[in-house]
Design an enzyme around this catalytic site. Structure first.
Site, PDB file in Angstrom:
ATOM      1  N   ASP A  64       1.071  -1.554   0.065  1.00  0.00           N
ATOM      2  CA  ASP A  64       0.205  -0.318   0.042  1.00  0.00           C
ATOM      3  C   ASP A  64       0.986   0.871  -0.215  1.00  0.00           C
ATOM      4  O   ASP A  64       2.393   0.671   0.192  1.00  0.00           O
ATOM      5  CB  ASP A  64      -0.904  -0.296   1.196  1.00  0.00           C
ATOM      6  CG  ASP A  64      -1.147   1.077   1.450  1.00  0.00           C
ATOM      7  OD1 ASP A  64      -2.256   1.776   0.397  1.00  0.00           O
ATOM      8  OD2 ASP A  64      -1.724   1.840   2.495  1.00  0.00           O
ATOM      9  N   ASP A  95       0.303   4.697   0.731  1.00  0.00           N
ATOM     10  CA  ASP A  95       0.084   6.333   1.598  1.00  0.00           C
ATOM     11  C   ASP A  95       0.393   5.245   3.485  1.00  0.00           C
ATOM     12  O   ASP A  95      -0.741   4.107   3.668  1.00  0.00           O
ATOM     13  CB  ASP A  95      -1.554   6.573   2.320  1.00  0.00           C
ATOM     14  CG  ASP A  95      -2.037   7.373   0.371  1.00  0.00           C
ATOM     15  OD1 ASP A  95      -0.867   7.785  -0.077  1.00  0.00           O
ATOM     16  OD2 ASP A  95      -2.785   7.226  -0.129  1.00  0.00           O
ATOM     17  N   ASP A 109      -1.453  -0.807   6.196  1.00  0.00           N
ATOM     18  CA  ASP A 109      -1.969   0.166   7.296  1.00  0.00           C
ATOM     19  C   ASP A 109      -3.306  -0.014   7.374  1.00  0.00           C
ATOM     20  O   ASP A 109      -4.231   0.226   8.571  1.00  0.00           O
ATOM     21  CB  ASP A 109      -1.996   0.772   7.520  1.00  0.00           C
ATOM     22  CG  ASP A 109      -2.054   2.937   6.810  1.00  0.00           C
ATOM     23  OD1 ASP A 109      -2.325   2.989   7.299  1.00  0.00           O
ATOM     24  OD2 ASP A 109      -1.937   1.637   5.420  1.00  0.00           O
TER      25      ASP A 109
END
Length: 239
Positions: A9, A11, A184
């Site tokens: 991922d 961000d 996250d």
């Protein structure tokens, strides 16, 4: 079967901020505040696209947007770890799977001179118009066939389906000895459902992904918690 795959991922996983929010926090905090109140009623990618057009109408230039992205935090340990990994081990594919967009991600990667490390960037479509406005669109066209996700992915993209599609393009799961997924957010839970027993989810703590894992479970893969990018560097140094 010696190849391995690490899917990131972007961000708060590969990078140290959220690209969509960061741009407005730097260039127009009032619009950032508006987004907080609108996100419950407007699909997020559409909302970012709308606010970027407003930003352009207010006189913010392409150069200002790009400079804000170059200023966004990116941990040196993450950069160092991935550079050393690719120099040392050619049998590892690195992929970005993100709800950000092509322009944001490529601008940041190019600034740090690490674009070449990644085999694929899977994200929302974006490009600059001739007059310098960011034209952002969902990866999944709202007017076309929609994804089939039932575990909560946003309409713009199902990360689980995208991961499956990428792996299939590389010859299937049997082509990879081990797959890592670094994430996250709550939307990173879906791709973890596709991982196998020998695979590993690297879930940032304390972020929403950990909450979903602990609440919903149902994963075959192992789970490793991490807090800082230096811990990711420690892990990839062993590959």
């Amino acid at each position: 079967m010696s190849k391995q795959l690490i899917t990131f991922d972007f961000d708060w996983s590969l990078s140290e901020q959220d690209t969509d929010r960061w741009v407005f926090e730097v260039l127009d905090p009032k619009k950032r505040r508006q987004m907080k109140s609108l996100k419950s009623t407007v699909q997020w990618t559409d909302l970012v696209a709308m606010k970027m057009k407003e930003l352009h109408a207010d006189g913010i230039t392409r150069e200002q947007v790009e400079e804000s992205l170059r200023q966004m935090p990116f941990h040196p340990a993450m950069k160092r770890g991935l550079i050393n990994l690719k120099e040392r081990n050619k049998d590892i594919d690195l992929v970005i799977l993100s709800n950000s967009n092509e322009v944001y991600i490529r601008t940041i990667l190019e600034h740090h001179k690490i674009t070449h490390l990644f085999d694929s960037i899977i994200t929302n479509r974006a490009s600059w118009t001739e007059d310098g406005c960011l034209d952002l669109k969902r990866r999944v066209d709202p007017n076309g066939e929609q994804h089939k996700c039932v575990v909560g992915c946003s309409p713009n993209m199902c990360k689980g389906e995208e991961l499956e599609r990428y792996v299939e393009s590389k010859g299937g799961w049997s082509n990879y000895k081990k797959v890592f997924y670094v994430g996250d957010g709550g939307n990173d839970y879906c791709p973890l459902l596709h991982l196998r027993q020998q695979d590993t989810a690297l879930a940032r703590y304390p972020r929403p992904l950990i909450n979903r894992i602990e609440k919903e479970g149902n994963l075959k893969c192992s789970i490793v918690k991490w807090v800082g990018a230096w811990e990711i560097e420690e892990i990839v140094d062993q590959l």
